[in-house]
Design a protein around this motif. Structure first.
Motif, PDB file in Angstrom:
ATOM      1  N   ILE A  11       2.017  11.426   4.676  1.00 22.20           N
ATOM      2  CA  ILE A  11       1.313  11.960   3.497  1.00 22.20           C
ATOM      3  C   ILE A  11       0.903  13.413   3.752  1.00 22.20           C
ATOM      4  O   ILE A  11       1.091  14.298   2.919  1.00 22.20           O
ATOM      5  N   LEU A  44       1.825   2.382  -3.545  1.00 21.21           N
ATOM      6  CA  LEU A  44       0.765   2.716  -4.513  1.00 21.21           C
ATOM      7  C   LEU A  44       0.934   4.111  -5.113  1.00 21.21           C
ATOM      8  O   LEU A  44       1.503   5.000  -4.473  1.00 21.21           O
ATOM      9  N   GLU A  75      -3.250  -1.695 -10.339  1.00 20.47           N
ATOM     10  CA  GLU A  75      -3.490  -0.983  -9.085  1.00 20.47           C
ATOM     11  C   GLU A  75      -4.587  -1.643  -8.241  1.00 20.47           C
ATOM     12  O   GLU A  75      -4.423  -1.809  -7.020  1.00 20.47           O
ATOM     13  N   ALA A 121      -1.055   6.558  -5.405  1.00 19.33           N
ATOM     14  CA  ALA A 121      -1.609   7.639  -4.587  1.00 19.33           C
ATOM     15  C   ALA A 121      -0.760   7.897  -3.336  1.00 19.33           C
ATOM     16  O   ALA A 121      -0.906   8.933  -2.693  1.00 19.33           O
ATOM     17  N   MET A 122       0.130   6.963  -3.010  1.00 19.33           N
ATOM     18  CA  MET A 122       0.959   7.104  -1.810  1.00 19.33           C
ATOM     19  C   MET A 122       2.387   7.490  -2.257  1.00 19.33           C
ATOM     20  O   MET A 122       2.570   8.568  -2.766  1.00 19.33           O
ATOM     21  N   TYR A 133      -0.353   8.296   7.525  1.00 16.00           N
ATOM     22  CA  TYR A 133      -1.206   9.458   7.285  1.00 16.00           C
ATOM     23  C   TYR A 133      -0.457  10.764   7.589  1.00 16.00           C
ATOM     24  O   TYR A 133      -0.501  11.714   6.801  1.00 16.00           O
ATOM     25  N   HIS A 144       0.824  -1.215   0.000  1.00 13.30           N
ATOM     26  CA  HIS A 144       0.000   0.000   0.000  1.00 13.30           C
ATOM     27  C   HIS A 144       0.861   1.270   0.000  1.00 13.30           C
ATOM     28  O   HIS A 144       0.495   2.255  -0.636  1.00 13.30           O
ATOM     29  N   ILE A 187      -4.051  -3.114  -4.407  1.00 17.92           N
ATOM     30  CA  ILE A 187      -4.874  -2.714  -3.258  1.00 17.92           C
ATOM     31  C   ILE A 187      -5.478  -3.957  -2.612  1.00 17.92           C
ATOM     32  O   ILE A 187      -5.421  -4.141  -1.390  1.00 17.92           O
TER      33      ILE A 187
END
Lengths: 289, 289
Positions: free
Chosen positions: B156, B87, B108, B89-90, B153, B84, B112
């Motif tokens: 990010i 990824l 993708e 988005a990360m 979190y 994860h 996930i």
């Protein structure tokens, strides 16, 4: 008022309050707490926690805060699955329950992480509420690769795959894993937690299997029977996107007949149990019949 | 050969074999099993399962297949976090350990879902191996919103945020959550599982806290000290991407000094325990000192 309605109106606010209060007090970082709560508090029916509690009720087990913690743990896990299903790489949905989906509201990384936070926290609540490794084994199997996530994988893998469009066995299996497994686990955890007798367990698991199967057919029917506004999300979408389900396989009329047959079967499974509240869950399906 | 080396060479192949065998036999769908195994079998050091087993060793607890199942459950969870993290988005990484990352190799949605499958399966193995709801509570707290996912979190949320670039307290907390929590949990689960005395538990958790903290500094140092080829992933990347960590805060020389101080502290924590194998984990850091 039916026993089910009464039960639902008694416990739904208790579940909602518990979720709201403990998501706020048990998550240190206020921002990720808010992102998690946004989806958890988006107005779901609380079907799975209510099923857990109603099964306890059928077994004569008292419901206290401890049991509510377990029930709410199931709802956290269900919410995680919705957030990840909606992601751009998955079903790419912009709305759910009439609100922006998590990634549209907060961003994609945030939505992935909110789901990744809800899953272990849900399992934690179940472990702490029940103090039972057996309940943890049931829930983790139900949502793992041989359960919910496995079903989601088959769905992704088969979308627009014409070779499975008419394969009833494949579709039944996929739908069972995606939705049925978690519903069965909600009932099975209650049976194990309340130390149900072998006979009670068999009946309850039988009911849960049929209820889980029928719920998926109901959910597919909602997708075409209701307007988008009523359902709070994009409807008629499954067909457009080449999704394979019982509805695309059987058509509306035969799906309705299948649902009626399953309701009958579920009612039979409850025979001999104190299952008045549980039987009431089947009334949910009336609006698509 | 040091006690650590001996232990490592004895148990690493056992861990690898268990992972390979049971990912194949316990996941029904061969395709998702293959996607999960691709990342799990990508050649990690098995640091966390070895820490779990070495802690059992320090407490004189025999290691059988049951304990290996728990250890391997931790590795499944660690692997989920890597998939994860990589990824788009990360961290949007194309390579890890010299191989294409899961989403680059399989897509993708597949990546996930592979992560979403590994997390509950890892917890399942821990629950079944230990039959302890307490161990489940420890691991789920360590990887939830107040642990690993919470740290991810913050990472990010703070990337390219100049206001936290010099905030040592914030950076320490973020790094602890991202990496330290799971390392501490690996030791703490072993202490609870082996029914360590109160004194032993305090010493072991003290060691684990310092080891977890030092591991993150080590990991950041690898990022700049090693060439990309040696590390098997893109190095020097943190700085380019505006990532905040102890290294960007202290610089290389003071990070190395901090690491040396922590090694000393971790050795002190093991005093009075049969911790020869555990102390050997600190030798890992030599290559960046």
């Amino acid at each position: 008022m039916s026993a089910f309605k009464y039960f639902q109106e008694e416990w739904t606010p208790v579940i909602n309050q518990y979720l709201e209060e403990y998501l706020a007090s048990e998550v240190d970082d206020q921002k990720i707490s808010q992102i998690m709560a946004y989806s958890v508090m988006a107005g779901g029916k609380r079907l799975r926690p209510l099923l857990f509690l109603a099964t306890l009720n059928a077994l004569g087990k008292e419901i206290t805060t401890t049991e509510v913690r377990i029930a709410c743990g199931i709802e956290l896990i269900h919410t995680y699955s919705l957030i990840h299903d909606d992601l751009p790489a998955m079903d790419n949905d912009d709305y759910r329950r009439g609100k922006l989906t998590s990634h549209k509201k907060w961003g994609e990384a945030e939505a992935i992480l909110a789901g990744d936070a809800l899953l272990p926290m849900g399992i934690q609540w179940i472990a702490e509420g029940s103090n039972s490794a057996k309940l943890v084994a049931i829930i983790t199997q139900a949502v793992g690769p041989n359960g919910m996530v496995g079903g989601q994988y088959l769905d992704i893998d088969s979308t627009n795959n014409a070779s499975v469009a008419g394969d009833a066995k494949f579709i039944n299996r996929m739908e069972w894993l995606k939705t049925g497994c978690l519903i069965q686990a909600s009932v099975e955890m209650a049976a194990v937690y309340a130390k149900a007798s072998q006979v009670e367990q068999v009946k309850l698991v039988g009911f849960a299997k049929v209820f889980g199967r029928s719920y998926q057919i109901y959910d597919d029917l909602v997708d075409v029977v209701e307007t988008s506004e009523e359902a709070g999300k994009a409807t008629h979408k499954d067909q457009e996107e080449g999704k394979n389900n019982t509805l695309t396989l059987l058509g509306i009329d035969r799906s309705r007949q299948e649902l009626r047959d399953l309701i009958k079967q579920a009612q039979d499974d409850l025979h001999g149990l104190n299952g008045e509240v549980l039987a009431g869950f089947l009334a949910l399906y009336q609006k698509v019949l």
